[in-house]
Design a protein around this motif. Structure first.
Motif, short mmCIF file in Angstrom:
data_model
loop_
_atom_site.label_atom_id
_atom_site.label_comp_id
_atom_site.label_asym_id
_atom_site.label_seq_id
_atom_site.Cartn_x
_atom_site.Cartn_y
_atom_site.Cartn_z
N TYR A 1 0.63 -1.41 -0.16
CA TYR A 1 0.01 0.11 0.48
C TYR A 1 1.00 1.43 0.22
CZ TYR A 1 -3.45 3.52 1.73
OH TYR A 1 -4.00 4.48 1.94
N ALA A 2 1.76 0.95 0.55
CA ALA A 2 2.42 1.97 0.64
C ALA A 2 3.60 3.04 -0.15
CB ALA A 2 3.37 2.19 1.66
N VAL A 3 4.09 1.82 -0.42
CA VAL A 3 4.52 2.12 -1.96
C VAL A 3 3.90 2.18 -3.04
CG1 VAL A 3 6.31 0.74 -4.11
CG2 VAL A 3 6.48 0.49 -2.02
N SER A 4 2.61 2.33 -3.17
CA SER A 4 1.57 2.17 -4.68
C SER A 4 1.10 3.37 -4.46
CB SER A 4 0.45 0.61 -4.86
OG SER A 4 -0.11 1.23 -3.85
N LYS A 5 1.22 3.48 -2.98
CA LYS A 5 0.39 5.56 -2.27
C LYS A 5 1.65 6.38 -2.60
CE LYS A 5 -4.25 5.45 -1.55
NZ LYS A 5 -4.91 6.59 -2.02
N GLY A 6 3.12 6.36 -2.74
CA GLY A 6 4.12 7.11 -2.19
C GLY A 6 4.11 7.00 -3.94
N ALA A 7 3.33 6.73 -4.96
CA ALA A 7 4.35 6.97 -6.40
C ALA A 7 3.01 7.88 -6.62
CB ALA A 7 3.59 5.33 -7.26
N ILE A 8 2.08 7.53 -6.47
CA ILE A 8 0.80 8.76 -6.54
C ILE A 8 1.27 10.43 -6.32
CG2 ILE A 8 -1.71 9.74 -5.98
CD1 ILE A 8 -2.83 7.07 -6.35
N HIS A 9 1.84 10.16 -4.94
CA HIS A 9 2.62 11.13 -4.89
C HIS A 9 4.06 11.89 -5.68
CE1 HIS A 9 5.71 13.91 -3.23
NE2 HIS A 9 4.94 14.13 -2.09
N GLN A 10 4.40 11.74 -6.48
CA GLN A 10 5.90 11.40 -7.43
C GLN A 10 4.67 11.80 -8.40
OE1 GLN A 10 9.11 11.97 -6.95
NE2 GLN A 10 7.70 11.84 -4.52
#
Length: 258
Positions: free
Chosen positions: A166-175
């Motif tokens: 979850y954290a990695v995929s949501k971090g991609a949205i930030h980027q």
């Protein structure tokens, strides 16, 4: 928002952010297509809403001239395009996409699997990009004020080592926020992301609820309505000068207090 058309994804629980956002935009005069995928909630500890998808739509006022519903699994790469096409078919245009949906995952580093990494990536990150792509292809630039509103969860501010997929995929949205905003800026379409901080949507246990509450100056968690008001502003003409931003709307969340 009268005359505007919005898509809100992840509207499957009355306690959720998506439900509050859809209600807020409808109250502001927009026509709204709500997307849901209840099987995901059924797999989670909090479970699916007992009202079911039809009941959720009824609570929003029922399908009619300004409200439509489509269930779709964003693990399918065709689903984002189908959602956008359904909004255009129902209302003749689309002005706003609110990508509120998310796949939750509780895997630690020792537990993480390739399958769960792939699925979280597909639902959380890939579907957000494909929604932006489909929206851009369908948007009539003669209708000013195109808006894409994404959601992340503060992974840029603190780690989430118990929820790695979850954290990695949501971090991609930030980027992706700044890049997508640049891709669409010349068309007058803004792209912004909200990090809503801790929001009480019924998922936290009593211990976590108490610990996080102590770290919030207001003494309470965020409410879906707090987030919905920010979405309404970002979806409106008043936000036209804001794009490429990740907005931390966390009520002064003090992580070090936990």
């Amino acid at each position: 928002m009268a005359g505007r058309v919005a898509i809100v994804t992840g509207v499957s629980r009355r306690a959720g952010i998506g439900f509050a956002v859809a209600g807020e935009l409808l109250a502001a005069g927009a026509s709204v297509l709500v997307h849901s995928w209840s099987p995901h909630d059924a797999e989670q500890p909090w479970g699916a809403d007992p009202a079911g998808a039809a009941g959720i739509v009824d609570l929003l006022g029922g399908e009619g001239p300004r409200l439509r519903h489509l269930a779709a699994d964003f693990a399918d790469p065709r689903a984002p395009g189908l959602v956008v096409a359904a909004a255009v078919a129902a209302f003749g245009a689309v002005d706003v996409v609110v990508a509120n949906h998310a796949r939750s995952s509780g895997q630690s580093l020792a537990e993480v699997t390739a399958a769960e990494l792939d699925l979280c990536w597909a639902v959380n990150a890939r579907a957000s990009v494909l929604l932006a792509q489909a929206f851009a292809a369908a948007h009539d630039d003669a209708r000013s004020g195109g808006r894409i509103i994404l959601f992340t969860s503060g992974q840029h501010l603190a780690p989430m080592s118990r929820e790695i997929p979850y954290a990695v995929s949501k971090g991609a949205i930030h980027q992706m926020t700044l890049t997508l905003s640049d891709a669409l800026a010349d068309r007058g379409i803004t792209v912004n992301t909200i990090n809503p901080g801790p929001v009480d949507t019924g998922w936290a246990d009593p211990d976590l609820t108490a610990r996080v509450g102590r770290a919030l100056p207001a003494g309470r968690w965020g409410r879906p309505a707090d987030v919905a008001r920010l979405v309404r502003w970002l979806a409106s003409g008043d936000s036209q000068w804001i794009t490429g931003q990740v907005i931390d709307a966390e009520g002064g969340f003090r992580r070090w207090v936990m």
